[in-house]
Design a protein around this motif. Structure first.
Motif, PDB file in Angstrom:
ATOM      1  N   GLU A   7     128.332  49.188  10.110  1.00 44.58           N
ATOM      2  CA  GLU A   7     129.210  48.127   8.967  1.00 44.58           C
ATOM      3  C   GLU A   7     127.522  48.626   8.144  1.00 44.58           C
ATOM      4  O   GLU A   7     127.691  48.215   6.753  1.00 44.58           O
ATOM      5  N   ASP A   8     126.811  48.025   8.883  1.00 45.79           N
ATOM      6  CA  ASP A   8     125.309  47.555   8.487  1.00 45.79           C
ATOM      7  C   ASP A   8     125.593  48.824   7.891  1.00 45.79           C
ATOM      8  O   ASP A   8     124.535  49.162   6.252  1.00 45.79           O
ATOM      9  N   PHE A   9     125.075  50.104   8.206  1.00 46.24           N
ATOM     10  CA  PHE A   9     124.434  51.367   7.845  1.00 46.24           C
ATOM     11  C   PHE A   9     125.313  52.003   6.503  1.00 46.24           C
ATOM     12  O   PHE A   9     125.119  51.964   5.526  1.00 46.24           O
ATOM     13  N   LEU A  10     126.369  51.521   6.603  1.00 49.10           N
ATOM     14  CA  LEU A  10     128.059  52.314   5.709  1.00 49.10           C
ATOM     15  C   LEU A  10     127.609  51.230   4.218  1.00 49.10           C
ATOM     16  O   LEU A  10     127.218  51.825   3.175  1.00 49.10           O
ATOM     17  N   LYS A  11     126.797  50.396   4.573  1.00 50.05           N
ATOM     18  CA  LYS A  11     126.609  49.428   3.707  1.00 50.05           C
ATOM     19  C   LYS A  11     125.458  49.360   2.957  1.00 50.05           C
ATOM     20  O   LYS A  11     124.910  49.637   1.861  1.00 50.05           O
ATOM     21  N   ARG A  12     124.308  49.643   4.062  1.00 52.91           N
ATOM     22  CA  ARG A  12     122.947  50.266   3.537  1.00 52.91           C
ATOM     23  C   ARG A  12     123.125  51.601   2.395  1.00 52.91           C
ATOM     24  O   ARG A  12     122.329  51.514   1.800  1.00 52.91           O
ATOM     25  N   PHE A  13     124.204  52.628   2.943  1.00 52.51           N
ATOM     26  CA  PHE A  13     123.944  53.592   2.580  1.00 52.51           C
ATOM     27  C   PHE A  13     124.963  53.239   1.245  1.00 52.51           C
ATOM     28  O   PHE A  13     124.458  54.127  -0.299  1.00 52.51           O
ATOM     29  N   THR A  14     126.204  52.924   1.249  1.00 54.23           N
ATOM     30  CA  THR A  14     126.418  52.478  -0.067  1.00 54.23           C
ATOM     31  C   THR A  14     126.060  51.518  -1.296  1.00 54.23           C
ATOM     32  O   THR A  14     125.804  52.200  -2.594  1.00 54.23           O
ATOM     33  N   THR A  15     125.127  50.702  -1.244  1.00 53.13           N
ATOM     34  CA  THR A  15     123.855  50.577  -1.885  1.00 53.13           C
ATOM     35  C   THR A  15     122.797  51.462  -2.588  1.00 53.13           C
ATOM     36  O   THR A  15     122.975  51.774  -3.635  1.00 53.13           O
ATOM     37  N   MET A  16     122.536  51.996  -1.949  1.00 54.42           N
ATOM     38  CA  MET A  16     121.360  53.455  -1.712  1.00 54.42           C
ATOM     39  C   MET A  16     122.576  54.671  -2.760  1.00 54.42           C
ATOM     40  O   MET A  16     121.474  54.595  -3.717  1.00 54.42           O
ATOM     41  N   TRP A  17     123.107  54.139  -2.138  1.00 54.55           N
ATOM     42  CA  TRP A  17     124.656  55.708  -3.289  1.00 54.55           C
ATOM     43  C   TRP A  17     124.042  55.282  -4.856  1.00 54.55           C
ATOM     44  O   TRP A  17     124.660  56.171  -6.007  1.00 54.55           O
ATOM     45  N   GLU A  18     124.406  53.931  -4.636  1.00 52.27           N
ATOM     46  CA  GLU A  18     124.960  53.740  -5.824  1.00 52.27           C
ATOM     47  C   GLU A  18     124.109  53.517  -6.773  1.00 52.27           C
ATOM     48  O   GLU A  18     124.006  53.327  -8.282  1.00 52.27           O
ATOM     49  N   LEU A  19     122.601  52.789  -6.372  1.00 52.05           N
ATOM     50  CA  LEU A  19     121.435  52.458  -7.408  1.00 52.05           C
ATOM     51  C   LEU A  19     120.589  53.968  -7.577  1.00 52.05           C
ATOM     52  O   LEU A  19     120.432  53.877  -8.618  1.00 52.05           O
ATOM     53  N   GLU A  20     121.045  55.200  -7.032  1.00 50.60           N
ATOM     54  CA  GLU A  20     120.996  56.349  -7.435  1.00 50.60           C
ATOM     55  C   GLU A  20     122.304  57.050  -8.238  1.00 50.60           C
ATOM     56  O   GLU A  20     122.108  58.527  -9.613  1.00 50.60           O
ATOM     57  N   ASN A  21     123.394  56.540  -8.215  1.00 49.21           N
ATOM     58  CA  ASN A  21     124.493  57.370  -8.804  1.00 49.21           C
ATOM     59  C   ASN A  21     125.553  55.900  -9.416  1.00 49.21           C
ATOM     60  O   ASN A  21     126.276  55.813  -8.972  1.00 49.21           O
ATOM     61  N   PRO A  22     124.302  55.222 -10.478  1.00 47.53           N
ATOM     62  CA  PRO A  22     125.805  54.078 -10.808  1.00 47.53           C
ATOM     63  C   PRO A  22     127.134  54.716 -11.289  1.00 47.53           C
ATOM     64  O   PRO A  22     126.596  56.203 -11.585  1.00 47.53           O
ATOM     65  N   THR A  23     127.848  53.541 -10.741  1.00 42.66           N
ATOM     66  CA  THR A  23     129.420  53.423 -11.534  1.00 42.66           C
ATOM     67  C   THR A  23     130.252  54.079 -12.332  1.00 42.66           C
ATOM     68  O   THR A  23     130.428  54.170 -13.503  1.00 42.66           O
ATOM     69  N   SER A  24     128.730  52.755 -13.263  1.00 48.32           N
ATOM     70  CA  SER A  24     128.946  52.007 -14.646  1.00 48.32           C
ATOM     71  C   SER A  24     127.309  52.286 -15.209  1.00 48.32           C
ATOM     72  O   SER A  24     126.227  51.756 -14.576  1.00 48.32           O
ATOM     73  N   SER A  25     127.481  52.168 -16.417  1.00 51.93           N
ATOM     74  CA  SER A  25     125.710  51.958 -17.406  1.00 51.93           C
ATOM     75  C   SER A  25     124.990  50.633 -16.786  1.00 51.93           C
ATOM     76  O   SER A  25     126.054  49.730 -16.426  1.00 51.93           O
ATOM     77  N   GLN A  26     123.845  50.247 -16.825  1.00 52.80           N
ATOM     78  CA  GLN A  26     122.891  49.151 -16.160  1.00 52.80           C
ATOM     79  C   GLN A  26     124.067  47.845 -17.136  1.00 52.80           C
ATOM     80  O   GLN A  26     123.399  46.493 -17.065  1.00 52.80           O
ATOM     81  N   GLN A  27     124.072  48.402 -19.194  1.00 55.23           N
ATOM     82  CA  GLN A  27     123.707  47.083 -20.146  1.00 55.23           C
ATOM     83  C   GLN A  27     125.756  46.874 -19.271  1.00 55.23           C
ATOM     84  O   GLN A  27     125.858  45.634 -19.573  1.00 55.23           O
ATOM     85  N   THR A  28     126.688  47.595 -19.535  1.00 53.56           N
ATOM     86  CA  THR A  28     128.255  47.126 -18.605  1.00 53.56           C
ATOM     87  C   THR A  28     127.915  45.996 -17.673  1.00 53.56           C
ATOM     88  O   THR A  28     127.973  45.114 -17.754  1.00 53.56           O
ATOM     89  N   SER A  29     127.321  46.628 -17.147  1.00 56.44           N
ATOM     90  CA  SER A  29     126.868  45.759 -15.457  1.00 56.44           C
ATOM     91  C   SER A  29     126.148  44.969 -15.835  1.00 56.44           C
ATOM     92  O   SER A  29     126.508  43.471 -15.541  1.00 56.44           O
ATOM     93  N   ILE A  30     125.795  44.238 -16.578  1.00 47.77           N
ATOM     94  CA  ILE A  30     124.566  43.730 -16.952  1.00 47.77           C
ATOM     95  C   ILE A  30     125.263  42.741 -18.106  1.00 47.77           C
ATOM     96  O   ILE A  30     125.959  41.292 -17.576  1.00 47.77           O
ATOM     97  N   ALA A  31     126.435  42.575 -18.671  1.00 49.18           N
ATOM     98  CA  ALA A  31     127.595  41.995 -19.751  1.00 49.18           C
ATOM     99  C   ALA A  31     128.025  41.728 -18.984  1.00 49.18           C
ATOM    100  O   ALA A  31     128.091  40.291 -19.513  1.00 49.18           O
ATOM    101  N   ALA A  32     128.217  42.486 -17.912  1.00 47.30           N
ATOM    102  CA  ALA A  32     130.048  41.475 -16.916  1.00 47.30           C
ATOM    103  C   ALA A  32     129.557  40.290 -16.167  1.00 47.30           C
ATOM    104  O   ALA A  32     130.354  39.139 -16.500  1.00 47.30           O
TER     105      ALA A  32
END
Length: 66
Positions: A18-43
């Motif tokens: 579980e720790d590995f998968l959390k780290r992997f998905t976090t790193m993946w999301e940082l490199e390949n965001p599913t939404s724009s940074q502005q949208t994430s901050i606005a949320a």
């Protein structure tokens, strides 16, 4: 190279997996965001999602009745 960085036997331990998968998905999301940074901050600062007819729509309908 993989064996030097990861102990494959650790994947048998649910907590380590579980720790590995959390780290992997976090790193993946940082490199390949599913939404724009502005949208994430606005949320963070936006109002909660509303359901139904918005106040703007109700105001527009009221204006049509006149």
């Amino acid at each position: 190279m993989i064996r030097e960085r990861i102990d494959i036997a650790d994947f048998r331990d649910p907590e380590k997996l579980e720790d590995f998968l959390k780290r992997f998905t976090t790193m993946w999301e940082l490199e390949n965001p599913t939404s724009s940074q502005q949208t994430s901050i606005a949320a963070l600062f936006s109002q909660p999602a509303e359901f139904g007819i918005s106040t703007d729509m109700l105001f527009t309908i009221a204006q049509l009745k006149r």
